[in-house]
Design a protein around this motif. Structure first.
Motif, PDB file in Angstrom:
ATOM      1  N   THR A  34     -23.820  -0.758  14.461  1.00  0.00           N
ATOM      2  CA  THR A  34     -22.475  -0.501  13.937  1.00  0.00           C
ATOM      3  C   THR A  34     -21.459  -1.415  14.601  1.00  0.00           C
ATOM      4  O   THR A  34     -20.617  -2.031  13.943  1.00  0.00           O
ATOM      5  CB  THR A  34     -22.075   0.977  14.203  1.00  0.00           C
ATOM      6  N   GLY A  35     -21.559  -1.501  15.937  1.00  0.00           N
ATOM      7  CA  GLY A  35     -20.629  -2.342  16.688  1.00  0.00           C
ATOM      8  C   GLY A  35     -20.751  -3.800  16.287  1.00  0.00           C
ATOM      9  O   GLY A  35     -19.747  -4.502  16.127  1.00  0.00           O
ATOM     10  N   LYS A  36     -21.999  -4.237  16.098  1.00  0.00           N
ATOM     11  CA  LYS A  36     -22.239  -5.644  15.759  1.00  0.00           C
ATOM     12  C   LYS A  36     -21.630  -5.998  14.407  1.00  0.00           C
ATOM     13  O   LYS A  36     -21.095  -7.082  14.218  1.00  0.00           O
ATOM     14  CB  LYS A  36     -23.747  -5.897  15.751  1.00  0.00           C
ATOM     15  N   GLN A  37     -21.727  -5.040  13.482  1.00  0.00           N
ATOM     16  CA  GLN A  37     -21.133  -5.291  12.156  1.00  0.00           C
ATOM     17  C   GLN A  37     -19.630  -5.514  12.278  1.00  0.00           C
ATOM     18  O   GLN A  37     -19.064  -6.413  11.648  1.00  0.00           O
ATOM     19  CB  GLN A  37     -21.417  -4.113  11.230  1.00  0.00           C
ATOM     20  N   ALA A  38     -18.997  -4.667  13.114  1.00  0.00           N
ATOM     21  CA  ALA A  38     -17.542  -4.802  13.290  1.00  0.00           C
ATOM     22  C   ALA A  38     -17.207  -6.102  14.016  1.00  0.00           C
ATOM     23  O   ALA A  38     -16.253  -6.800  13.667  1.00  0.00           O
ATOM     24  CB  ALA A  38     -17.009  -3.608  14.080  1.00  0.00           C
ATOM     25  N   ILE A  39     -18.043  -6.449  15.004  1.00  0.00           N
ATOM     26  CA  ILE A  39     -17.767  -7.650  15.798  1.00  0.00           C
ATOM     27  C   ILE A  39     -17.932  -8.905  14.948  1.00  0.00           C
ATOM     28  O   ILE A  39     -17.125  -9.831  15.007  1.00  0.00           O
ATOM     29  CB  ILE A  39     -18.691  -7.693  17.040  1.00  0.00           C
ATOM     30  N   ARG A  40     -18.968  -8.931  14.113  1.00  0.00           N
ATOM     31  CA  ARG A  40     -19.167 -10.149  13.322  1.00  0.00           C
ATOM     32  C   ARG A  40     -18.086 -10.288  12.246  1.00  0.00           C
ATOM     33  O   ARG A  40     -17.714 -11.411  11.885  1.00  0.00           O
ATOM     34  CB  ARG A  40     -20.584 -10.205  12.737  1.00  0.00           C
ATOM     35  N   GLU A  41     -17.571  -9.145  11.778  1.00  0.00           N
ATOM     36  CA  GLU A  41     -16.449  -9.231  10.833  1.00  0.00           C
ATOM     37  C   GLU A  41     -15.198  -9.755  11.544  1.00  0.00           C
ATOM     38  O   GLU A  41     -14.418 -10.511  10.973  1.00  0.00           O
ATOM     39  CB  GLU A  41     -16.171  -7.852  10.214  1.00  0.00           C
ATOM     40  N   ALA A  42     -15.056  -9.332  12.818  1.00  0.00           N
ATOM     41  CA  ALA A  42     -13.933  -9.854  13.614  1.00  0.00           C
ATOM     42  C   ALA A  42     -14.096 -11.354  13.818  1.00  0.00           C
ATOM     43  O   ALA A  42     -13.114 -12.109  13.800  1.00  0.00           O
ATOM     44  CB  ALA A  42     -13.868  -9.136  14.969  1.00  0.00           C
ATOM     45  N   ALA A  43     -15.343 -11.776  13.993  1.00  0.00           N
ATOM     46  CA  ALA A  43     -15.624 -13.205  14.166  1.00  0.00           C
ATOM     47  C   ALA A  43     -15.299 -13.959  12.883  1.00  0.00           C
ATOM     48  O   ALA A  43     -14.742 -15.057  12.912  1.00  0.00           O
ATOM     49  CB  ALA A  43     -17.089 -13.408  14.549  1.00  0.00           C
ATOM     50  N   ARG A  44     -15.618 -13.349  11.740  1.00  0.00           N
ATOM     51  CA  ARG A  44     -15.327 -14.003  10.457  1.00  0.00           C
ATOM     52  C   ARG A  44     -13.813 -14.144  10.273  1.00  0.00           C
ATOM     53  O   ARG A  44     -13.311 -15.178   9.846  1.00  0.00           O
ATOM     54  CB  ARG A  44     -15.922 -13.172   9.304  1.00  0.00           C
ATOM     55  N   GLU A  45     -13.116 -13.078  10.663  1.00  0.00           N
ATOM     56  CA  GLU A  45     -11.657 -13.088  10.578  1.00  0.00           C
ATOM     57  C   GLU A  45     -11.091 -14.207  11.468  1.00  0.00           C
ATOM     58  O   GLU A  45     -10.184 -14.942  11.057  1.00  0.00           O
ATOM     59  CB  GLU A  45     -11.130 -11.716  11.037  1.00  0.00           C
ATOM     60  N   ALA A  46     -11.672 -14.323  12.676  1.00  0.00           N
ATOM     61  CA  ALA A  46     -11.206 -15.364  13.614  1.00  0.00           C
ATOM     62  C   ALA A  46     -11.469 -16.759  13.049  1.00  0.00           C
ATOM     63  O   ALA A  46     -10.656 -17.671  13.238  1.00  0.00           O
ATOM     64  CB  ALA A  46     -11.909 -15.195  14.958  1.00  0.00           C
TER      65      ALA A  46
END
Lengths: 370, 434
Positions: free
Chosen positions: B298-310
């Motif tokens: 779950t955390g990884k999904q949120a983190i990679r979306e944050a990475a995409r946003e970045a």
């Protein structure tokens, strides 16, 4: 604390060892000492090739060496090695030939000490344990995420300490003062291929005697013994790695025996007639030594080519002088001039090349001892 | 190498204990492993009067209500230096188990929640569904023990005040809903959370469009004109992202609203304290239901979306196509922690509502029942002016054409009323939403 057991005894001049014809002998020039068979007494020193071997008294461990690494490189392999070694040296000294090198090749065994010790004390270290962590790499393409797991190996370091009461066997340590240079010349040996010493393995080979007595070799031996102990303690702790190993202990019942390593030596004489020693690792075939080009022959070639150039230029001058009365001579003059000039430039090459080659191809040389 | 037959050297070193040696003649000592607190039982009785003691927020330690006995908790505030653990199977399997004190499990047969309660409590209301139909079960020993927690800072009295203020906000709630009915049901609970750290290196590649103004000759108009054109270029970039203490709840969404929970974030990790059973004395605590690996997914999904946003932020224009990226995770680590939450669950017209108060910061979030008749009335009030104007304008238009103005005004007012009605509706739906 160290309890030394000195295995050395004085062997008198002419006294035979190991029920064989081997006797202690020393080089009249480099003063290296050998256990040489009768056939090699009064022959040239296998290492400096300047002095010759004379019987002399020697302080040495009189017992037979414990282990030996046999020659894996046979003499029939040497021709191809020498051919490869000499290739590329364009202007060699006249003495630097494959035949000379083959003819002058000698077998030598050079020594290491093998140290046994009982060790009792306390040790400590940082023990490294392998473990794996899971990481990942995420890919985003065509509005979709894909994930790939990656496993990384890491080492976890933990302190370990304890006691040890252990017998360390056969730790190889230097037995020659010039050990470092010798190792540089021969390269590494696979010591694990060694076996017990038999006298017949040393036929026709000189055996170099240790010149580093155990008392002087101990400071070099102790780190090697400790390295072995760190491996033992690492294994005892179930670890795969160790660092910062230290031990506070007593080293008792030290036993020093010899371990013989094989090598060939040969030589050629340079411009000044000085022997240039080549060393070949008897196990791996690694060959080291100076590959010198001959400056003297370079000058000689340069002089010949320069002479031809001078004659051609003289012809050219003559041709130009007579061309007004004999016009075809001008053609001869032009060609002579071109060839003469080219030859003049070409004469520089053999004059310069040897020194350039010798400067670029510096390799380790065996220590010269006078 | 051979072993020496003599006896092994015996040594005694403080802080170390002898472990198995794989080589005879060598003894090995390793640092003493931490005592398995999960195996120890602790009963919270007052040493003076024998009454049951509990953790008291105001004194920051174990206190006895009867005789005034106080014992501070022997635990250090670690903040962000609290240990983090790598993602090794070994770490997980070696993680300590149990709760470090004798607590008993509680299984709610209505919502399925697993709770851990202090011993001596025979029955209680489930803080999630307010159900009294509960049975005690055995302790949840298969769980990893939490290593850190943030102790409660907000007292129950402060919670009452905060919730009263929060409930008082908004006119569209039933008059029957009084703050006092909710307040009686507040209970403090330590909820399980996973925190994750990682260094992510994101590499992106995309076609980036740059607007360009070009001049061209319009032959039909016989004049020069300008138009904008987008020029597409392949570009790439690298964005480093540091993820620090990304929170993922360890509670199941079946009986706790993750949406409400996220609204009481953030928690200040500077107050992170080494776990000590004393903090849980007299308080409820929930063991995790989402496992480490599931939480990390779950955390990884949120983190990679944050990475995409970045990565998108790294792109200098808003024209992007054929975007692709990779996110390399490194130095991933996790913590299992407990965070303080006050929960209140109450029933209103056969529906269950949750309220949560951040036990550290006092932030309140939750569900409030809606008096729908007030909403419909408000919507009617918003729509009626436009409708009435329209109705007035229609006959006027038929008579002589003067109705165009009221009809126009009516349409505008009706439009505005509709938009406001939708906004109001969404807002009140959110108020009720789990």
């Amino acid at each position: 604390m160290v309890q030394q057991v000195t295995p050395l005894k004085i062997i008198e001049e002419g006294q035979r060892l190991w029920d064989s014809d081997r006797q202690p002998a020393g080089c009249t020039h480099c003063h290296r000492t050998f256990l040489a068979p009768d056939s090699q007494i009064d022959s040239s020193c296998p290492l400096c090739r300047i002095g010759h071997l004379e019987p002399q008294a020697l302080r040495i461990n009189p017992s037979e060496p414990e282990r030996v690494l046999p020659f894996r490189i046979k003499t029939e392999h040497l021709r191809s090695m020498y051919t490869q070694f000499t290739s590329g040296v364009w202007i060699k000294s006249e003495d630097f030939t494959i035949e000379n090198l083959l003819q002058r090749t000698q077998k030598i065994f050079w020594p290491l000490w093998l140290v046994d010790s009982d060790v009792e004390g306390q040790w400590q270290m940082e023990a490294g344990f392998d473990y794996q962590v899971e990481s990942s790499k995420e890919y985003f393409q065509d509005d979709q995420w894909r994930s790939r797991k990656i496993v990384e190996n890491r080492i976890r370091w933990e302190p370990r300490l304890g006691g040890i009461n252990y017998h360390v066997d056969n730790v190889p340590v230097p037995a020659l003062e010039e050990h470092q240079n010798r190792q540089q010349m021969t390269g590494a040996y696979g010591l694990e291929n060694a076996g017990p010493f038999h006298l017949d393995q040393s036929n026709n080979a000189s055996i170099e005697a240790p010149d580093l007595p155990p008392a002087d070799a101990w400071p070099l031996a102790k780190p090697q013994v400790n390295k072995k102990l760190s491996q033992v303690c690492t294994e005892a702790a179930g670890a795969q790695h160790s660092q910062n190993f230290s031990i506070n202990g007593k080293y008792q019942n030290l036993n020093w025996t010899q371990f013989l390593l094989p090598m060939y030596t040969s030589y050629y004489k340079d411009d000044e007639g000085t022997p240039q020693i080549l060393v070949i690792n008897g196990e791996t075939g690694e060959i080291q030594g100076p590959r010198l080009a001959s400056q003297k022959r370079g000058w000689r070639f340069a002089a010949i080519i320069g002479g031809i150039a001078a004659v051609l230029l003289l012809l050219a001058l003559l041709g130009f002088l007579i061309s007004p009365i004999f016009p075809p001579a001008s053609i001869l003059a032009v060609f002579s001039g071109i060839f003469g000039f080219t030859a003049g430039i070409g004469a520089l090459l053999p004059a310069i090349w040897p020194s350039q080659w010798n400067r670029k191809n510096q390799s380790p040389v065996i220590i010269k001892r006078d | 190498m051979t072993e020496h037959p003599n006896h092994e050297t015996q040594i005694a070193i403080e802080g170390f204990e002898q472990v198995d040696s794989l080589v005879s003649g060598v003894t090995v000592y390793a640092p003493k492993s931490k005592p398995q607190e999960g195996e120890k039982s602790k009963v919270y009785d007052c040493p003076n009067c024998g009454a049951t003691t509990a953790y008291d927020i105001s004194v920051g330690g174990i206190a006895c209500e009867h005789c005034g006995y106080i014992s501070p908790v022997k635990s250090k505030t670690l903040g962000k230096i609290a240990d983090e653990f790598e993602f090794t199977l070994e770490t997980i399997s070696q993680a300590e188990r149990g709760w470090g004190t004798r607590r008993q499990g509680l299984h709610c047969h209505v919502c399925g929640a697993e709770l851990s309660l202090p011993q001596g409590v025979i029955s209680t209301s489930c803080p999630y569904c307010a159900s009294n139909q509960v049975n005690l079960t055995t302790s949840l020993e298969e769980f990893i023990q939490p290593r850190f927690l943030i102790p409660f800072k907000i007292t129950i009295e402060q919670t009452h005040q905060l919730s009263k203020t929060w409930l008082g906000k908004g006119w569209f709630h039933p008059d029957e809903l009084t703050a006092s009915s909710v307040m009686r049901r507040f209970s403090g609970i330590y909820l399980p959370f996973w925190t994750f750290d990682a260094n992510v290196t994101a590499h992106w590649k995309a076609q980036i469009g740059y607007q360009k103004t070009v001049r061209h000759y319009n032959a039909s108009q016989k004049r020069w004109e300008t138009r904008t054109k987008i020029e597409w270029r392949w570009e790439n970039g690298t964005v480093p992202i540091n993820i620090d203490d990304h929170l993922v709840t360890g509670s199941s969404s079946q009986h706790i609203s993750h949406k409400i929970l996220e609204r009481i974030y953030p928690y200040q990790m500077k107050d992170l304290t080494a776990y000590h059973p004393d903090y849980l004395a007299g308080w409820q605590a929930q063991a995790y239901e989402t496992t480490l690996t599931d939480a990390w997914d779950t955390g990884k999904q949120a983190i990679r979306e944050a990475a995409r946003e970045a990565c998108y932020q790294d792109i200098p224009t808003s024209h992007v196509r054929n975007f692709s990226m990779t996110a390399d995770f490194a130095d991933e680590s996790w913590r299992y922690i407990l965070l303080p939450v006050y929960l209140a669950a109450y029933k209103f017209q056969d529906k269950t509502y949750q309220i949560m108060v951040n036990g550290q910061t006092g932030l309140v979030a939750g569900q409030k029942p809606v008096a729908w008749w007030k909403i419909w009335l408000a919507i009617a009030a918003l729509l009626l002016p436009g409708l009435i104007l329209g109705l007035i304008g229609l006959p006027l238009l038929l008579i002589g054409g003067a109705g165009i103005l009221p009809i126009g005004a009516g349409i505008i007012l009706f439009g505005i009323g509709s938009v406001l009605s939708i906004m109001l509706y969404n807002k009140v739906r959110q108020s009720e939403a789990k």
